[in-house]
Design a protein around this motif. Structure first.
Motif, PDB file in Angstrom:
ATOM      1  N   LEU A  27       0.822  -1.212   0.000  1.00 36.24           N
ATOM      2  CA  LEU A  27       0.000   0.000   0.000  1.00 36.24           C
ATOM      3  C   LEU A  27       0.854   1.261   0.000  1.00 36.24           C
ATOM      4  CD1 LEU A  27      -2.786  -1.185   2.458  1.00 36.24           C
ATOM      5  CD2 LEU A  27      -3.048  -0.733   0.000  1.00 36.24           C
ATOM      6  N   GLU A  28       1.943   1.254   0.771  1.00 35.06           N
ATOM      7  CA  GLU A  28       2.825   2.419   0.777  1.00 35.06           C
ATOM      8  C   GLU A  28       3.468   2.630  -0.592  1.00 35.06           C
ATOM      9  OE1 GLU A  28       3.983   2.719   5.509  1.00 35.06           O
ATOM     10  OE2 GLU A  28       5.323   1.591   4.186  1.00 35.06           O
ATOM     11  N   LYS A  29       3.816   1.562  -1.283  1.00 36.77           N
ATOM     12  CA  LYS A  29       4.379   1.691  -2.640  1.00 36.77           C
ATOM     13  C   LYS A  29       3.364   2.286  -3.609  1.00 36.77           C
ATOM     14  CE  LYS A  29       7.978  -1.780  -2.436  1.00 36.77           C
ATOM     15  NZ  LYS A  29       8.554  -2.993  -2.977  1.00 36.77           N
ATOM     16  N   GLU A  30       2.078   2.083  -3.313  1.00 41.13           N
ATOM     17  CA  GLU A  30       1.014   2.638  -4.160  1.00 41.13           C
ATOM     18  C   GLU A  30       0.667   4.072  -3.761  1.00 41.13           C
ATOM     19  OE1 GLU A  30      -0.471   1.230  -6.875  1.00 41.13           O
ATOM     20  OE2 GLU A  30       0.958  -0.428  -6.674  1.00 41.13           O
ATOM     21  N   GLY A  31       1.352   4.615  -2.742  1.00 41.50           N
ATOM     22  CA  GLY A  31       1.157   6.005  -2.360  1.00 41.50           C
ATOM     23  C   GLY A  31       0.209   6.251  -1.201  1.00 41.50           C
ATOM     24  N   TYR A  32      -0.199   5.209  -0.492  1.00 39.12           N
ATOM     25  CA  TYR A  32      -1.118   5.365   0.631  1.00 39.12           C
ATOM     26  C   TYR A  32      -0.372   5.698   1.921  1.00 39.12           C
ATOM     27  CZ  TYR A  32      -4.653   3.242  -2.327  1.00 39.12           C
ATOM     28  OH  TYR A  32      -5.524   2.983  -3.352  1.00 39.12           O
ATOM     29  N   GLU A  33      -1.012   6.509   2.773  1.00 36.92           N
ATOM     30  CA  GLU A  33      -0.521   6.745   4.125  1.00 36.92           C
ATOM     31  C   GLU A  33      -1.030   5.600   4.980  1.00 36.92           C
ATOM     32  OE1 GLU A  33      -0.894  10.474   6.266  1.00 36.92           O
ATOM     33  OE2 GLU A  33      -1.258  11.447   4.340  1.00 36.92           O
ATOM     34  N   VAL A  34      -0.122   4.918   5.659  1.00 41.01           N
ATOM     35  CA  VAL A  34      -0.520   3.789   6.496  1.00 41.01           C
ATOM     36  C   VAL A  34      -0.042   4.026   7.922  1.00 41.01           C
ATOM     37  CG1 VAL A  34      -0.341   1.301   6.867  1.00 41.01           C
ATOM     38  CG2 VAL A  34      -0.375   2.204   4.526  1.00 41.01           C
ATOM     39  N   GLN A  35      -0.975   3.979   8.842  1.00 39.98           N
ATOM     40  CA  GLN A  35      -0.675   4.116  10.265  1.00 39.98           C
ATOM     41  C   GLN A  35      -0.720   2.728  10.896  1.00 39.98           C
ATOM     42  OE1 GLN A  35      -0.107   6.980  12.193  1.00 39.98           O
ATOM     43  NE2 GLN A  35       0.251   5.594  13.883  1.00 39.98           N
ATOM     44  N   ARG A  36       0.385   2.325  11.514  1.00 41.44           N
ATOM     45  CA  ARG A  36       0.444   1.030  12.206  1.00 41.44           C
ATOM     46  C   ARG A  36      -0.132   1.213  13.604  1.00 41.44           C
ATOM     47  NH1 ARG A  36       5.028  -2.319  10.051  1.00 41.44           N
ATOM     48  NH2 ARG A  36       5.654  -1.299   8.124  1.00 41.44           N
ATOM     49  N   VAL A  37      -1.085   0.343  13.950  1.00 45.32           N
ATOM     50  CA  VAL A  37      -1.771   0.435  15.231  1.00 45.32           C
ATOM     51  C   VAL A  37      -1.513  -0.835  16.034  1.00 45.32           C
ATOM     52  CG1 VAL A  37      -4.023   0.714  16.342  1.00 45.32           C
ATOM     53  CG2 VAL A  37      -3.562   1.837  14.150  1.00 45.32           C
ATOM     54  N   ARG A  38      -1.166  -0.657  17.303  1.00 45.18           N
ATOM     55  CA  ARG A  38      -0.946  -1.808  18.181  1.00 45.18           C
ATOM     56  C   ARG A  38      -2.284  -2.502  18.421  1.00 45.18           C
ATOM     57  NH1 ARG A  38       0.180  -2.765  24.195  1.00 45.18           N
ATOM     58  NH2 ARG A  38       1.574  -4.554  24.071  1.00 45.18           N
ATOM     59  N   PRO A  39      -2.319  -3.838  18.295  1.00 39.93           N
ATOM     60  CA  PRO A  39      -3.568  -4.561  18.531  1.00 39.93           C
ATOM     61  C   PRO A  39      -4.081  -4.339  19.951  1.00 39.93           C
ATOM     62  CG  PRO A  39      -1.957  -5.982  17.478  1.00 39.93           C
ATOM     63  CD  PRO A  39      -1.241  -4.721  17.880  1.00 39.93           C
ATOM     64  N   GLY A  40      -5.365  -4.143  20.063  1.00 42.33           N
ATOM     65  CA  GLY A  40      -5.985  -3.995  21.373  1.00 42.33           C
ATOM     66  C   GLY A  40      -6.266  -5.354  21.986  1.00 42.33           C
ATOM     67  N   SER A  41      -6.321  -5.399  23.286  1.00 44.44           N
ATOM     68  CA  SER A  41      -6.562  -6.676  23.955  1.00 44.44           C
ATOM     69  C   SER A  41      -8.053  -6.968  24.083  1.00 44.44           C
ATOM     70  CB  SER A  41      -5.903  -6.691  25.338  1.00 44.44           C
ATOM     71  OG  SER A  41      -6.387  -5.615  26.106  1.00 44.44           O
ATOM     72  N   ALA A  42      -8.855  -5.932  24.206  1.00 48.47           N
ATOM     73  CA  ALA A  42     -10.294  -6.134  24.367  1.00 48.47           C
ATOM     74  C   ALA A  42     -10.961  -6.273  22.997  1.00 48.47           C
ATOM     75  CB  ALA A  42     -10.896  -4.964  25.124  1.00 48.47           C
ATOM     76  N   LYS A  43     -11.840  -7.238  22.881  1.00 44.50           N
ATOM     77  CA  LYS A  43     -12.595  -7.454  21.643  1.00 44.50           C
ATOM     78  C   LYS A  43     -14.043  -7.066  21.881  1.00 44.50           C
ATOM     79  CE  LYS A  43      -9.252  -9.759  19.461  1.00 44.50           C
ATOM     80  NZ  LYS A  43      -8.650  -9.306  18.248  1.00 44.50           N
ATOM     81  N   TRP A  44     -14.708  -6.611  20.833  1.00 45.58           N
ATOM     82  CA  TRP A  44     -16.138  -6.346  20.911  1.00 45.58           C
ATOM     83  C   TRP A  44     -16.870  -7.534  20.315  1.00 45.58           C
ATOM     84  CZ3 TRP A  44     -16.738  -0.691  18.715  1.00 45.58           C
ATOM     85  CH2 TRP A  44     -16.279   0.226  19.668  1.00 45.58           C
ATOM     86  N   ASP A  45     -17.830  -8.082  21.047  1.00 42.28           N
ATOM     87  CA  ASP A  45     -18.675  -9.125  20.464  1.00 42.28           C
ATOM     88  C   ASP A  45     -19.688  -8.438  19.547  1.00 42.28           C
ATOM     89  OD1 ASP A  45     -20.758  -8.106  22.072  1.00 42.28           O
ATOM     90  OD2 ASP A  45     -20.578  -9.704  23.560  1.00 42.28           O
ATOM     91  N   ALA A  46     -20.492  -9.237  18.850  1.00 45.86           N
ATOM     92  CA  ALA A  46     -21.420  -8.683  17.852  1.00 45.86           C
ATOM     93  C   ALA A  46     -22.392  -7.686  18.470  1.00 45.86           C
ATOM     94  CB  ALA A  46     -22.164  -9.810  17.153  1.00 45.86           C
ATOM     95  N   ASP A  47     -22.939  -8.002  19.643  1.00 43.65           N
ATOM     96  CA  ASP A  47     -23.908  -7.095  20.278  1.00 43.65           C
ATOM     97  C   ASP A  47     -23.258  -5.777  20.688  1.00 43.65           C
ATOM     98  OD1 ASP A  47     -26.035  -8.858  19.963  1.00 43.65           O
ATOM     99  OD2 ASP A  47     -25.700  -9.796  21.928  1.00 43.65           O
ATOM    100  N   THR A  48     -22.072  -5.833  21.274  1.00 42.90           N
ATOM    101  CA  THR A  48     -21.373  -4.613  21.670  1.00 42.90           C
ATOM    102  C   THR A  48     -21.071  -3.762  20.450  1.00 42.90           C
ATOM    103  OG1 THR A  48     -20.379  -5.743  23.562  1.00 42.90           O
ATOM    104  CG2 THR A  48     -19.319  -3.707  22.841  1.00 42.90           C
TER     105      THR A  48
END
Length: 147
Positions: free
Chosen positions: A101-122
């Motif tokens: 994506l960066e080679k195609e000219g996109y700005e990419v922000q790397r984000v640290r994975p979060g530990s908490a997940k949202w279930d479908a209802d949340t």
């Protein structure tokens, strides 16, 4: 090139065998896309439908997490090896996607994975999104919801 807060779309990507893909439309204040696809389908969708001048991309980068180490005396050695192998594959796929994506000219922000997940209802309660989701699409959606 417009600054990041003027770009229309924020794209969230949760890499893996099933790559979570979310497109938050900042103008409409809703998800334009929220799905889970393979690596190549996500790359192709972004590069064919979303020009770099219109998007910021946020990728959950597993390399920002601690590595998996074998603990002496652990009774789940095979399970830990399998987890480490899977994480390694996701790391490599994610790195290739970011580089491409960066080679195609996109700005990419790397984000640290979060530990908490949202279930479908949340996820539905928080975002008001009414469509079907899976864990991967929700993780991608969380990266860009209201961003």
């Amino acid at each position: 090139m417009p600054n990041r807060f003027n770009k229309r779309y924020a794209i969230g990507i949760d890499g893996g065998v099933n790559t979570g893909f979310a497109v938050w439309d900042r103008k409409e204040k809703k998800f334009a896309e929220l799905t889970s696809e393979d690596f190549w389908e996500v790359f192709s969708t972004i590069t064919s439908l979303y020009p770099p001048a219109l998007v910021d991309i946020y990728v959950e980068d597993p390399s920002k997490n601690k590595p998996v180490f074998f603990k002496k005396g652990a009774n789940n050695h095979k399970k830990m090896l399998k987890v480490a192998q899977n994480v390694g594959g996701v790391k490599r796929e994610t790195e290739l996607l970011i580089e491409g994506l960066e080679k195609e000219g996109y700005e990419v922000q790397r984000v640290r994975p979060g530990s908490a997940k949202w279930d479908a209802d949340t996820f539905k309660n928080m975002t008001k999104y009414k469509g079907r989701t899976n864990e991967h699409s929700r993780d991608a959606g969380r990266l860009v919801f209201q961003r």
